[in-house]
Design a protein around this motif. Structure first.
Motif: not given
Length: 232
Positions: A28-34, A164-165
């Motif tokens: 979920l972290t990767l999904k929302v971040s990307f 992104f950071g």
């Protein structure tokens, strides 16, 4: 030191033991971040190009707003998004509060000014003669923008990396608009805060190592892409 070593060991255990909750939180972290960085880039790159390449009335005022936005406190962004998505708010009928899209909205709000500002700076550093040559060759606006985009690619990738950071490090707004709901809106940063509040420092350290591994891997790839293109 013993606590750090224990946290790192526990992080490896969580990664390779098939812990369902950890994988759910990480994905979920990767999904929302990307998603957030893609939206911010899609909006921010053209706006940054316009601010960096053109001159019009009100441009300086817009640049001031962008620079202020670059330092926008995440909790303020979370408050604004919460007010918009609250049941009595303008977008309350869509029931987006305490959902992943709400987290994405907050992350876009904190990263968009960074991408706009750094992209604007990248375009401003271009040689003014390039634009004159493109006009002389009869390039259309879209053709000229794509060429200038390529010329400014190093600074633009730096803008995306910075955005992104900011997204990966965001916790206040995500906690406020997402609610840190297990299996639904819980991401790595909010999970770390929760575990610290419960006194589970070993688990918090383990999750922090997972977050750092993700951030390092993705940033390394973007930096490699940036510097690889620079040497060509």
């Amino acid at each position: 030191m013993e606590l750090l070593l224990s946290g790192f060991t526990h992080a490896l255990y969580l990664l390779f033991s098939g812990e369902k909750d950890v994988y759910t939180i990480t994905l979920l972290t990767l999904k929302v971040s990307f998603t957030a960085v893609m939206i911010s880039s899609f909006i921010g790159l053209p706006l940054g190009g316009v601010l960096g390449l053109t001159s019009f009335s009100g441009r300086r005022f817009l640049l001031v707003l962008v620079n202020i936005g670059m330092g926008l406190p995440p909790v303020v962004a979370g408050l604004w998004i919460t007010m918009l998505l609250w049941r009595s708010g303008p977008l309350g009928d869509y029931s987006l509060l305490f959902t992943p899209p709400a987290i994405i909205c907050a992350q876009v709000l904190v990263s968009l000014p960074i991408i706009i500002g750094l992209t604007c700076s990248a375009f401003q550093k271009l040689d003014s003669q390039i634009l004159l040559h493109l006009k002389a060759l009869g390039a259309t606006r879209s053709q000229a923008f794509l060429i200038l985009l390529k010329e400014a690619k190093i600074g633009i990738l730096a803008a995306i990396i910075a955005g992104f950071g900011r997204i990966m490090a965001e916790v206040g707004a995500a906690m406020m608009v997402g609610g840190n709901i297990q299996g639904d809106t819980r991401i790595l940063t909010t999970s770390i805060v929760m575990e610290v509040s419960k006194g589970n420092f070993e688990v918090a350290l383990a999750l922090s190592f997972i977050l750092m591994i993700l951030s390092f891997t993705i940033t390394f790839f973007l930096t490699f892409l940036q510097q690889g293109k620079e040497t060509r």
